[in-house]
Write an enzyme that holds these catalytic residues in place. Structure first.
Site, PDB file in Angstrom:
ATOM      1  N   ASP A 134       0.829  -1.187   0.102  1.00 41.23           N
ATOM      2  CA  ASP A 134       0.090   0.015  -0.036  1.00 41.23           C
ATOM      3  C   ASP A 134       0.976   1.366   0.167  1.00 41.23           C
ATOM      4  O   ASP A 134       0.677   2.185  -0.804  1.00 41.23           O
ATOM      5  CB  ASP A 134      -0.871  -0.088   1.051  1.00 41.23           C
ATOM      6  N   CYS A 188     -16.711  -6.762 -15.762  1.00 43.38           N
ATOM      7  CA  CYS A 188     -17.878  -6.103 -15.235  1.00 43.38           C
ATOM      8  C   CYS A 188     -18.737  -5.855 -16.400  1.00 43.38           C
ATOM      9  O   CYS A 188     -19.993  -5.510 -15.977  1.00 43.38           O
ATOM     10  CB  CYS A 188     -17.076  -4.639 -14.959  1.00 43.38           C
ATOM     11  N   CYS A 191     -22.283  -3.534 -16.779  1.00 44.34           N
ATOM     12  CA  CYS A 191     -22.608  -2.849 -15.364  1.00 44.34           C
ATOM     13  C   CYS A 191     -22.000  -1.442 -14.949  1.00 44.34           C
ATOM     14  O   CYS A 191     -20.775  -1.336 -15.282  1.00 44.34           O
ATOM     15  CB  CYS A 191     -22.267  -4.027 -14.253  1.00 44.34           C
ATOM     16  N   CYS A 194     -21.604   0.755  -9.827  1.00 45.03           N
ATOM     17  CA  CYS A 194     -20.638   1.757  -8.877  1.00 45.03           C
ATOM     18  C   CYS A 194     -20.605   3.204  -9.240  1.00 45.03           C
ATOM     19  O   CYS A 194     -20.469   4.013  -8.487  1.00 45.03           O
ATOM     20  CB  CYS A 194     -19.262   1.030  -9.065  1.00 45.03           C
ATOM     21  N   CYS A 198     -22.141   6.446  -6.652  1.00 43.32           N
ATOM     22  CA  CYS A 198     -21.120   6.912  -6.062  1.00 43.32           C
ATOM     23  C   CYS A 198     -21.772   8.466  -5.517  1.00 43.32           C
ATOM     24  O   CYS A 198     -22.138   9.202  -6.039  1.00 43.32           O
ATOM     25  CB  CYS A 198     -20.070   7.278  -6.995  1.00 43.32           C
ATOM     26  N   CYS A 214     -13.731  11.761  -3.613  1.00 44.79           N
ATOM     27  CA  CYS A 214     -13.915  10.279  -2.961  1.00 44.79           C
ATOM     28  C   CYS A 214     -14.028  10.503  -1.566  1.00 44.79           C
ATOM     29  O   CYS A 214     -13.258  11.036  -0.724  1.00 44.79           O
ATOM     30  CB  CYS A 214     -12.835   9.549  -3.409  1.00 44.79           C
ATOM     31  N   CYS A 240     -15.030   4.515   2.670  1.00 45.58           N
ATOM     32  CA  CYS A 240     -16.506   4.304   2.087  1.00 45.58           C
ATOM     33  C   CYS A 240     -16.299   3.122   1.504  1.00 45.58           C
ATOM     34  O   CYS A 240     -15.480   2.863   0.647  1.00 45.58           O
ATOM     35  CB  CYS A 240     -16.686   5.358   1.152  1.00 45.58           C
ATOM     36  N   CYS A 243     -18.957   1.746  -3.290  1.00 47.66           N
ATOM     37  CA  CYS A 243     -19.059   1.273  -4.694  1.00 47.66           C
ATOM     38  C   CYS A 243     -18.629  -0.390  -4.675  1.00 47.66           C
ATOM     39  O   CYS A 243     -18.565  -1.010  -5.571  1.00 47.66           O
ATOM     40  CB  CYS A 243     -17.953   1.865  -5.273  1.00 47.66           C
ATOM     41  N   CYS A 247     -21.425  -3.740  -6.007  1.00 43.70           N
ATOM     42  CA  CYS A 247     -21.092  -4.488  -6.945  1.00 43.70           C
ATOM     43  C   CYS A 247     -21.473  -5.932  -7.090  1.00 43.70           C
ATOM     44  O   CYS A 247     -21.530  -6.574  -5.981  1.00 43.70           O
ATOM     45  CB  CYS A 247     -19.448  -4.512  -6.705  1.00 43.70           C
TER      46      CYS A 247
END
Length: 374
Positions: A134, A188, A191, A194, A198, A214, A240, A243, A247
């Site tokens: 990360d 995906c 679709c 998301c 949002c 965001c 959050c 999204c 899904c």
């Protein structure tokens, strides 16, 4: 030992130590990603939390000059609590996103990567290794996508067939020339759920995120929350999941596999009012082991005030008044003023604060709350 056999044994060992998916890719640069990152930077869509040098983010050999391969790992985390707590009038609760449930994933993944390093050094003593989770320079999602962990969804998350998008990612750059895996085909389809749901329109296009809008980013900032986003925060204290929860690929993906990520409901959905007067020590003792604590208590306390405002929680008015009059941080006093303007009360505390307050940002919020500044 052949590279193929070493790779097979490494995969088996990875599963033994709690790694749910492992994939391999080359240490070649990421030219398409580089173009996208420069575009994001030009548009002002970056969060500012990332490594600022795009060359480092997209060129593995700048991090490890003799790199030939990257090992990508994914560890699944739960999408549901086994035990739930429910807030109610007089005892409202906030919520931390699922990626902050249980132990800090940085700690959990680093431990797993460290075990992989030890294992590889025993098998190949001359190996060179650089691991990251990360906060490293490389873009975890880009590495995972190319290594076949999952595909990059329209919500900018890596989505796996096995665990949905509820996975933590990490990688290990090495000079061992492992056989690369094939990327997974994007699934995906048509679709756009998301993007459609949002709350702030942060997903501006499929796979393109304006981080400045965001909610996950906004909850981690330390300043006064821009007015246009406050209602959208709801009762979110950190992060959050919207999204992800909408899904279809996450439907039925519960992922109760690792005890260390099992959430304590009182930490994942804490009472809001007690957060307002929590000391640094109390905050560290209670929340220090979760990833949502990394920015300290200020963003959490600010978000708690906004959540109480969104609940219009009248029982919290005395505590919020105390914050307005006594908290030393202007950003927090300003948010307390906003909250008092949203919650039914006699506004006397706001009028009194107006007489003694000296910080412009706080005065601005007090006047807005009193309807004197438009």
């Amino acid at each position: 030992m052949s590279i193929q056999l070493l790779q097979q044994e490494l995969v088996a060992y990875a599963h033994e130590i709690g790694i749910d998916k492992i994939g391999f890719t080359t240490a070649a640069s990421f030219p398409d990603l580089k173009t996208r990152l420069y575009t994001q930077q030009k548009l002002g869509f970056a969060s500012g939390f990332e490594e600022s040098d795009i060359e480092l983010r997209t060129t593995p050999i700048k991090l490890l000059p003799n790199a030939t391969s990257i090992i990508a790992i994914a560890v699944a985390y739960p999408s549901k609590m086994k035990e739930r707590v429910v807030g109610k009038k007089g005892a409202r609760r906030g919520i931390f996103c699922r990626a902050s449930w249980g132990i800090d994933y940085h700690t959990a993944l680093r431990e797993r990567l460290a075990k992989l390093e030890v294992w590889l050094k025993e098998k190949v003593p001359e190996v060179d290794i650089l691991s990251m989770v990360d906060t490293g320079a490389l873009v975890d999602r880009a590495v995972a996508e190319r290594a076949g962990i999952g595909w990059s969804g329209k919500n900018c998350s890596i989505i796996t067939h096995e665990f949905g998008s509820y996975v933590y990612l990490g990688e290990l750059v090495t000079n061992i020339p492992f056989v690369p895996d094939e990327p997974i085909e994007e699934a995906c389809g048509d679709c756009t759920l998301c993007l459609d749901v949002c709350p702030t329109g942060a997903l501006v296009n499929p796979g393109q995120l304006d981080a400045q809008r965001c909610i996950a980013f906004l909850t981690q900032t330390k300043g006064v929350m821009p007015m246009e986003f406050r209602k959208h925060i709801g009762n979110r204290l950190y992060g959050c999941d919207t999204c992800q929860t909408v899904c279809p690929k996450n439907k039925g993906k519960v992922n109760w596999m690792h005890e260390e990520f099992t959430p304590d409901p009182e930490l994942a959905k804490p009472l809001l009012e007690p957060l307002l007067h929590m000391t640094n020590r109390e905050f560290k003792d209670k929340f220090g082991h979760v990833s949502g604590s990394w920015r300290g208590k200020k963003p959490i306390q600010r978000n708690a005030l906004i959540a109480l405002a969104n609940f219009k929680e009248e029982s919290a008015v005395p505590a919020i008044i105390d914050v307005l009059h006594n908290d030393p941080r202007p950003e927090i006093r300003a948010t307390a003023a906003y909250a008092l303007g949203e919650i039914p009360n006699d506004k006397v505390a706001l009028q009194n604060a107006l007489l003694k307050e000296q910080e412009d940002m706080v005065l601005h919020e007090i006047k807005l709350a009193l309807g004197e500044e438009l």
